[in-house]
Design a protein around this motif. Sequence first.
Motif, PDB file in Angstrom:
ATOM      1  N   GLU A 320      30.840  17.251  31.197  1.00 58.03           N
ATOM      2  CA  GLU A 320      30.525  16.976  33.140  1.00 58.03           C
ATOM      3  C   GLU A 320      31.582  18.606  33.075  1.00 58.03           C
ATOM      4  N   TRP A 321      30.670  18.669  33.884  1.00 58.88           N
ATOM      5  CA  TRP A 321      30.869  20.432  34.606  1.00 58.88           C
ATOM      6  C   TRP A 321      32.302  19.456  35.998  1.00 58.88           C
ATOM      7  N   LEU A 322      32.822  20.847  36.446  1.00 58.35           N
ATOM      8  CA  LEU A 322      34.133  20.471  37.578  1.00 58.35           C
ATOM      9  C   LEU A 322      33.818  21.778  37.787  1.00 58.35           C
ATOM     10  N   LYS A 323      33.667  22.663  37.477  1.00 62.14           N
ATOM     11  CA  LYS A 323      33.476  24.171  38.405  1.00 62.14           C
ATOM     12  C   LYS A 323      32.242  25.212  37.475  1.00 62.14           C
ATOM     13  N   VAL A 324      31.878  25.279  38.283  1.00 64.64           N
ATOM     14  CA  VAL A 324      30.402  26.258  37.807  1.00 64.64           C
ATOM     15  C   VAL A 324      30.149  27.617  38.157  1.00 64.64           C
ATOM     16  N   ILE A 325      29.222  28.231  37.548  1.00 66.55           N
ATOM     17  CA  ILE A 325      29.626  29.371  38.817  1.00 66.55           C
ATOM     18  C   ILE A 325      28.124  29.780  39.598  1.00 66.55           C
ATOM     19  N   THR A 326      28.352  30.896  40.365  1.00 65.34           N
ATOM     20  CA  THR A 326      26.789  30.557  41.368  1.00 65.34           C
ATOM     21  C   THR A 326      25.984  32.255  41.025  1.00 65.34           C
ATOM     22  N   ASP A 327      25.132  32.308  42.046  1.00 65.34           N
ATOM     23  CA  ASP A 327      24.697  33.270  41.888  1.00 65.34           C
ATOM     24  C   ASP A 327      25.507  34.637  42.259  1.00 65.34           C
ATOM     25  N   THR A 328      25.416  35.474  42.037  1.00 70.16           N
ATOM     26  CA  THR A 328      26.982  36.745  43.368  1.00 70.16           C
ATOM     27  C   THR A 328      25.957  38.018  42.637  1.00 70.16           C
ATOM     28  N   GLU A 329      26.350  38.624  44.360  1.00 70.43           N
ATOM     29  CA  GLU A 329      25.889  40.304  44.454  1.00 70.43           C
ATOM     30  C   GLU A 329      27.064  40.901  44.464  1.00 70.43           C
ATOM     31  N   ALA A 330      27.397  42.598  43.707  1.00 75.08           N
ATOM     32  CA  ALA A 330      28.935  42.704  44.041  1.00 75.08           C
ATOM     33  C   ALA A 330      28.490  44.083  43.510  1.00 75.08           C
ATOM     34  N   ASP A 331      29.767  44.946  44.667  1.00 75.34           N
ATOM     35  CA  ASP A 331      29.125  46.188  44.269  1.00 75.34           C
ATOM     36  C   ASP A 331      29.162  47.544  43.132  1.00 75.34           C
ATOM     37  N   ILE A 332      28.786  47.878  42.896  1.00 71.22           N
ATOM     38  CA  ILE A 332      28.642  48.697  41.387  1.00 71.22           C
ATOM     39  C   ILE A 332      30.610  49.540  41.945  1.00 71.22           C
ATOM     40  N   GLY A 333      31.424  49.408  40.612  1.00 69.21           N
ATOM     41  CA  GLY A 333      32.573  49.672  40.580  1.00 69.21           C
ATOM     42  C   GLY A 333      33.696  49.363  40.558  1.00 69.21           C
ATOM     43  N   SER A 334      32.917  48.033  41.551  1.00 67.20           N
ATOM     44  CA  SER A 334      34.157  46.765  41.780  1.00 67.20           C
ATOM     45  C   SER A 334      34.403  45.925  40.943  1.00 67.20           C
ATOM     46  N   ASP A 335      35.256  44.760  40.718  1.00 61.60           N
ATOM     47  CA  ASP A 335      35.677  44.044  39.607  1.00 61.60           C
ATOM     48  C   ASP A 335      35.375  42.434  40.221  1.00 61.60           C
ATOM     49  N   LEU A 336      34.639  41.555  38.774  1.00 60.62           N
ATOM     50  CA  LEU A 336      34.478  40.745  39.275  1.00 60.62           C
ATOM     51  C   LEU A 336      35.762  39.786  38.167  1.00 60.62           C
ATOM     52  N   ARG A 337      35.403  38.521  38.641  1.00 60.11           N
ATOM     53  CA  ARG A 337      35.827  37.073  38.022  1.00 60.11           C
ATOM     54  C   ARG A 337      35.101  36.263  37.791  1.00 60.11           C
ATOM     55  N   TRP A 338      34.376  35.130  37.577  1.00 61.78           N
ATOM     56  CA  TRP A 338      33.877  34.096  37.177  1.00 61.78           C
ATOM     57  C   TRP A 338      34.796  33.373  36.734  1.00 61.78           C
ATOM     58  N   ARG A 373      35.947  37.780  32.891  1.00 60.33           N
ATOM     59  CA  ARG A 373      36.446  39.251  34.149  1.00 60.33           C
ATOM     60  C   ARG A 373      35.125  40.280  33.773  1.00 60.33           C
ATOM     61  N   PHE A 374      35.071  41.168  34.003  1.00 56.25           N
ATOM     62  CA  PHE A 374      34.607  42.474  34.593  1.00 56.25           C
ATOM     63  C   PHE A 374      35.437  43.464  35.417  1.00 56.25           C
ATOM     64  N   SER A 375      35.637  44.561  34.852  1.00 50.71           N
ATOM     65  CA  SER A 375      36.024  45.803  35.458  1.00 50.71           C
ATOM     66  C   SER A 375      35.487  47.049  35.668  1.00 50.71           C
ATOM     67  N   LYS A 376      35.345  47.285  37.245  1.00 49.63           N
ATOM     68  CA  LYS A 376      34.643  48.202  37.327  1.00 49.63           C
ATOM     69  C   LYS A 376      33.301  48.024  37.028  1.00 49.63           C
ATOM     70  N   LEU A 377      32.560  47.097  37.517  1.00 47.61           N
ATOM     71  CA  LEU A 377      31.075  46.732  37.270  1.00 47.61           C
ATOM     72  C   LEU A 377      30.400  48.414  37.303  1.00 47.61           C
ATOM     73  N   VAL A 378      29.002  48.032  36.718  1.00 52.04           N
ATOM     74  CA  VAL A 378      27.788  48.797  36.231  1.00 52.04           C
ATOM     75  C   VAL A 378      27.068  48.683  36.483  1.00 52.04           C
ATOM     76  N   LEU A 379      25.462  49.074  36.486  1.00 52.69           N
ATOM     77  CA  LEU A 379      24.070  48.666  36.910  1.00 52.69           C
ATOM     78  C   LEU A 379      24.313  47.731  35.511  1.00 52.69           C
TER      79      LEU A 379
END
Length: 972
Positions: A320-338, A373-379
Amino acid sequence: RAGRQRRRRSLLSLSLAGLPSPSTRNYGPVFEEQPVHTLFPEGSAEEKVTLSCRARASPPATYRWKMNGTEIKMEPDSRYRLVAGDLVISNPVKAKDAGSYQCVASNSRGTVVSREASLRFGFLQEFSAEERDPVKITEGWGVMFACSPPPHYPGLSYRWLLNEFPNFIPADGRRFVSQTTGNLYIAKTEASDLGNYSCFATSHIDFITKSVFSKFSRLSLAAEDARQYAPSIKARFPADTYALAGQVVTLECFAFGNPVPRIKWRKLDGSQSSKWIGSEPLLQIQDVGFEDEGTYECEAENIKGRDTYQGRIIIQAQPEWLKVITDTEADIGSDLRWSCAAAGKPRPTVRWLRDGQPLTSQNRIEVSGGELRFSKLVLEDSGMYQCVAENKHGTVYASAELTVQALAPDFRLNPVKRLIPAARSGKVIIPCQPRAAPKATVLWTKGTELLINSSRRPDLMTKAFLSLSPISLKSASAGNCQIVFKCSPRCLFSMQKEAIGDLSIFNAQLKHSGRYTCTAQTVVDSASESATLTVRGPPGPPGGVVVRDIGDTSVQLSWSRGFDNHSPIARYIVEARTLLSSKWKQMRTNPVNIEGNAETAQVVNLIPWMDYEFRVLASNILGVGEPSLPSSKIRTKEAAPTVAPSGLSGGGGAPNELIINWTPTLRDYQNGDGFGYILSFRKKGTQGWLTARVPHAESLHYVYRNESIGPYTPFEVKIKAYNRKGEGPESLTAIVYSAEEEPKVAPFRVMAKAVLSSEMDVSWEPVEQGDMTGVLLGYEIRYWKDGDKEEAADRVRTAGLVTSAHVTGLNPNTKYHVSVRAYNRAGTGPPSPSTNVTTTKPPPKRPPGNISWTFSGSTVSIKWDPVVAKADESAVTGYKMLYRQDSHSAPTLYLASKSRIDIPVPEDFTHAFVQIRVTGPGGDGIPAEVHILRNSGTSMMVEDSVTRPVPHAVVITTNSLVMVALIRYLEL
């Protein structure tokens, strides 16, 4: 002035025409309908099964399907075909089509996979047509009738008939029908029990209920035996019962005895729950939770004695989910943690998918359990991602789209207005909201001058809001909405007072649509502006739902169009409800998607011989409207059964019996009147099949009795259903064993050894498995005092194949007789030859006395008077001393063979607690406890612990020494 207004309106129209519509934005697939677990009746007249899949996506999604992880090839002549996103399997066959299915939806934005859905094949057969043997028993004794239900899947419910239908035997304290085996138990027979007995089994498969009768078996009673006897439990719940949180757990327990035993329930490792629903032979726990896990005991008791049985309930849970991911828009070159997290038991494992493929750590991407985790996002990182949590009870999916943006500043979405009217000495806000990724840096200039914040200029902001004036065209949707018409006239002459001309409409409704005019007037002139308000909403209810062309699995519906409420009708939805459920459910139609201009459709995949009501709902981009009034109630035509009964199982019962159980077919799958079951069975390894026809949909087991049936003999069994339209498909063959008998051989080489004054160890040689007439569950140790009868023996049972046991709670210095028996589900076997054992004498009751001690640097020497055992006490072989620095520290155990001991102590030692007791063959004696205090130097304190047992303190002073000792006795 009119010319300026026309130019301003033209400029506004041109600006709006250049903006992209929000509805044209592309996005990845989002499931609206996913496949569900499906039970398909073998030999169904439907000749196809449909697994649903539909995803919302822009551009529209394409679909693929996987079976057991392998992609299904959609060839022209294949039995598999796609209808929209649904998978249709023609002429399904269990050997080829049973398995796990998954839908894969893709578009240019990415790919997602659906949850897995199993396709299983149900079946149901009939009772054997062979006559059942009569049963003769002494009146006053207990008796069991085995139901032996025919093969089936899924499970059954059971009742018993006496002499004729519908004379069902009531559930009372003397009689009990097991819903696990279907067997009928009578704790103590009476004269009124004479008659013919038939097992009535009912199968429930979705909306279909089917029942079958067994052949009648006659019960006759011999002369009454008025002797009373202790209870013997005959119907038992499993040793380990596994359940999922939220389910209902039922434990069964019933015993023979005279008088009729009373059944009591208790939880051995906790208190009784408020969720217990008890009626003596049954313990039912509603909405079971982890707090209900533990060991439960059933006790049968009458005036002659008692019998007990224990088993565990083990609770587990689906993910049973306690926490889920959601649609995300992020800038190129930024970091992201889901991150995502799920609960469940066993603990769920978490994995990640990107566009439907497993995702592992690589380069800039790190996967660690529920962390991504994403480091320095690319297209190229854009796509559809899924977090998957799973344990053995199920799998849950959470999906989200990642969009990596790289945009130069662009004002087309939010252009800066070329002309902005402003009042002299007033304030104006000019918005500057370019679309950019990464975020743009905004600078302002006036002519060639670079503007900065100051007290004489407006504040510079990257985001702002501008209230437009004069009044402009407005459009809104019905619902919880506020509409504001701005009416701010600009006047050249002073008005009599400050005017605020805004008109607000709260919670706008469809009735508020219309044309509104604002008029501003001064003493010299007046001006008016008008605007049209259109309130849009979901469509109104369709009307006139008519049902025609009624078949066994389809009907034709027609309706009339309702109001569109200023937004075109996009599609229609058809819902239905049956006599089995008051809940409305969306139905499958032909065509699958009913367009907004349609006024008729075919409803398919209906259940034969079922009462239905239908209603129609219209929808547009603003939502789904109110439903139409229900249609008149109709019943679909009858058809032969299409699902084989399920839950085929059996076992247990009396000697020379084969009990076959199945799950009664639900009303949904009966498909017609005159429903029953046909059972086929044969001894494994033989050729010919015996058959039994069992009428009534409620039938759920069958008992075949024959003197030639040996104990625990394997039989092949299968089952199918019938009604007045014909016979249904046959189930798969299942293996069911005939009734067990008590073990015929006894363990041997039984040995018993006294361990302490109240304990002993018992060991034996096991019985040979080849000699068993059932499944060996374990061994029962019986032990009784010399001079007592064996009938009064205490009992200890082992589980499994262990060949030793540890027995506690014995009397000291007592002779016991010990025997061992094997047991299985039918009962206990013959006893082994008994052996004798005498427990040891108890340890001395007198604690050590005259305890004294002396300090010498880092050592304390402690001594005491030896303890001499009396004639009725076991010998003293040594002493145990428990040393503890203080009341919070861990104690240290010292052993001494004589009545003194030296103990190292730290230099800063101030006090200690010491316990001293004797030890020997009979165990440990009563301790004497000493609390020692020290100031300095060495000294000794003597205390007579025998003649003066009352706690007290003594202070002895020698030169500068002060020693305080507190002696007290504590019984551990």
